[in-house]
Design an enzyme around this catalytic site. Sequence first.
Site, PDB file in Angstrom:
ATOM      1  N   ARG A  82     174.123 -34.355 117.232  1.00 15.45           N
ATOM      2  CA  ARG A  82     175.511 -34.421 117.682  1.00 15.45           C
ATOM      3  C   ARG A  82     176.103 -35.817 117.618  1.00 15.45           C
ATOM      4  O   ARG A  82     177.260 -35.990 117.232  1.00 15.45           O
ATOM      5  CB  ARG A  82     175.596 -33.909 119.120  1.00 15.45           C
ATOM      6  CG  ARG A  82     175.274 -32.467 119.172  1.00 15.45           C
ATOM      7  CD  ARG A  82     175.231 -31.932 120.571  1.00 15.45           C
ATOM      8  NE  ARG A  82     174.974 -30.502 120.488  1.00 15.45           N
ATOM      9  CZ  ARG A  82     174.815 -29.719 121.526  1.00 15.45           C
ATOM     10  NH1 ARG A  82     174.878 -30.217 122.747  1.00 15.45           N
ATOM     11  NH2 ARG A  82     174.595 -28.435 121.371  1.00 15.45           N
ATOM     12  N   LEU A 142     169.681 -25.899 128.481  1.00 11.12           N
ATOM     13  CA  LEU A 142     169.295 -24.662 129.170  1.00 11.12           C
ATOM     14  C   LEU A 142     167.789 -24.654 129.368  1.00 11.12           C
ATOM     15  O   LEU A 142     167.269 -24.271 130.419  1.00 11.12           O
ATOM     16  CB  LEU A 142     169.747 -23.445 128.363  1.00 11.12           C
ATOM     17  CG  LEU A 142     171.244 -23.375 128.028  1.00 11.12           C
ATOM     18  CD1 LEU A 142     171.569 -22.054 127.331  1.00 11.12           C
ATOM     19  CD2 LEU A 142     172.105 -23.510 129.282  1.00 11.12           C
TER      20      LEU A 142
END
Length: 637
Positions: free
Chosen positions: A330, A441
């Site tokens: 990213r 997560l």
Amino acid sequence: MELDARIPAGPLEKKWDLHRFEMKLVNPANKRKHGVIVVGSGLAGASAAASLGELGYRVQCHCFQDSPRRAHSIAAQGGINAAKNYQNDGDSIDRLFYDTIKGGDFRAREANVYRLAQVSVNIIDQCVAQGVPFAREYGGLLANRSFGGAQVSRTFYARGQTGQQLLLGAYQALERQIAAGTVTMYPRSEMLDLVVVDGRARGIITRDLVSGIIETHLADAVVLATGGYGNVFYLSTNAKGCNVTATFRAWKRGAAFGNPCFTQIHPTCIPVSGDYQSKLTLMSESLRNDGRVWVPKAPRDPRAPGDIPESERDYYLERKYPSFGNLSPRDIASRAAKEVCDEGRGVGETGLGVYLDFADAIGRLGESAIRERYGNLFEMYERITGENPYRVPMRIFPAVHYTMGGLWVDYNLMSTLPGLFVLGEANFSDHGANRLGASALMQGLADGYFIIPYTLGDYLATARPAPVDPFHPDVRATEAKVRGRITRLLGINGTRTVDDFHRALGRTMWQHCGMERNAAGLNRALQEIPALRREFLEDVRVVGTGEELNQSLEKAGRVADFLEFAELMCRDALHRAESCGGHFRTEHQTRDGEAQRDDEHFAYVAAWEYAGEGLEPVLHKEKLVFENVHLATRSYK
Ligand SMILES: Cc1cc2nc3c(=O)[nH]c(=O)nc-3n(C[C@H](O)[C@H](O)[C@H](O)COP(=O)(O)OP(=O)(O)OC[C@H]3O[C@@H](n4cnc5c(N)ncnc54)[C@H](O)[C@@H]3O)c2cc1C
């Protein structure tokens, strides 16, 4: 303040097993004698509260939403990583460990990351047993897709709603404990301070967001799972309620804050469309499995994307990073997008956008296959922009998304304040200077289901906390401070709205402490922020009273904390005179514009200690020791 990471001895792959064996246990009958407060009901908090309840502790769980299942985790779209190697494509625990350390630009602790990779495989089993409807292959096995920074497919997903489905699993486990009486749920309950007695975390002060009643809750340990603080930038992909209050106030009570400036800017968000926008929307990274990122080769090309021939397009990620291409991490993909926009090749009305194009994938796989994989994301995009991404490329641009920084924790996930544990996005632990997609997560659930149940027991069995007197002067003083803060905010009665200040803070932070930072800009921000804070305290208008549902008051408290915390972020960004991961200092870049780390001087976690009102915070350093990976310049070429 002493920073002892308490990393267990032994070989990397044995550390967690040996530690689990060595940790002390609380016997089953004694567990119900211990009260534990969990703040947060997202994936980290709900999984922790459910697991601790199941073990037999007396648990309180607080969240500010009206239901635990509305925590921000519900927004997570793309998936959750695990080193199951179902694809037989070369994955392993070692590879997930290595990818995560490298992805974080060598600014995370080896032992924690290795444990995360080990535990990742248990998470999937646990969630499948709960009935989480992960996507499956034709033959019935769980399906995987790829995420940035990895060359294997290890991301488990439930269409574009993975967070929602995982949270429903954790929520059901939590509800079961609520029904069994081991967990008492406090929705609409906002933690406004931490109670510390004799140097240990012993409770929290909350405000009931409906009645306004201020309450004190005491326990033997406190677990914060309160999420990230990306909203300090005002515009972010986070839910509007996400804030820094719980961790920031714990910081002021003695918990060190780790790497506060490490922020993740996500490359694929819907571009900002106007001055009065209050929220940004993520388009999941999973889309980069099939979408190709490009801009026109010519600056300010006025043609519609369909009219630009292949030879006049620049698929810049594929060109610059041929090994990882559109699945570059990213931080790298975000900066590359900014670079082409700075060159005047950005698309859309503002020129701050790049194309994410599915034409090739639709041609190869058919529209129905793409609809099957990403249908809800395409629908969301069309509802927001009015454009049909099956027909024209999506327009995307980087936006604030995640905060790698958080309260400093040791291997046991305990902060520098004994008895205060921190889980999920709220801690600084596993992602270094850049988190890889689908790893938040994984970390939240690893912390809640598989780590805190062991380490909390060890703390309670060792510390044996005695009951705390609700009339203890430190308890009463903390409650009085909370009341005083609320009275002060309500009494200002100025002229500007809370949002107005928040927007101004966001502008300063994005400009000077955002995708790119430099000393001049950060010094400027360090002038602007205190000035804005002073104006806020003189001129903010908080309507209503404290004895009712009052969202203006809620926001004011959160923005007041952001206005102080932002300064700590800028100070941290200024002191770290290197570039690493999402922290890109323009003074420290290679000739071809990549981040230039300085391992000799900065291979450490910056842990900041609160020194008192008006005093500069004190920097402590946890040196990062790399015994199992070789410190190398990150390359995705
Ligand atoms: C749009 C979007 C998509 C994402 N997609 C992915 C993905 O596909 N894969 C991935 O790995 N990660 C993804 N992430 C990141 C991931 O969703 C989060 O990092 C993760 O869900 C955080 O979980 P958490 O339990 O730590 O915190 P949260 O889910 O934010 O929960 C915080 C909890 O704390 C409570 N709380 C906070 N402050 C207080 C207070 N003062 N008092 C009382 N309660 C409080 C809240 O009520 C809430 O219950 C995504 C993030 C965004 C923004």
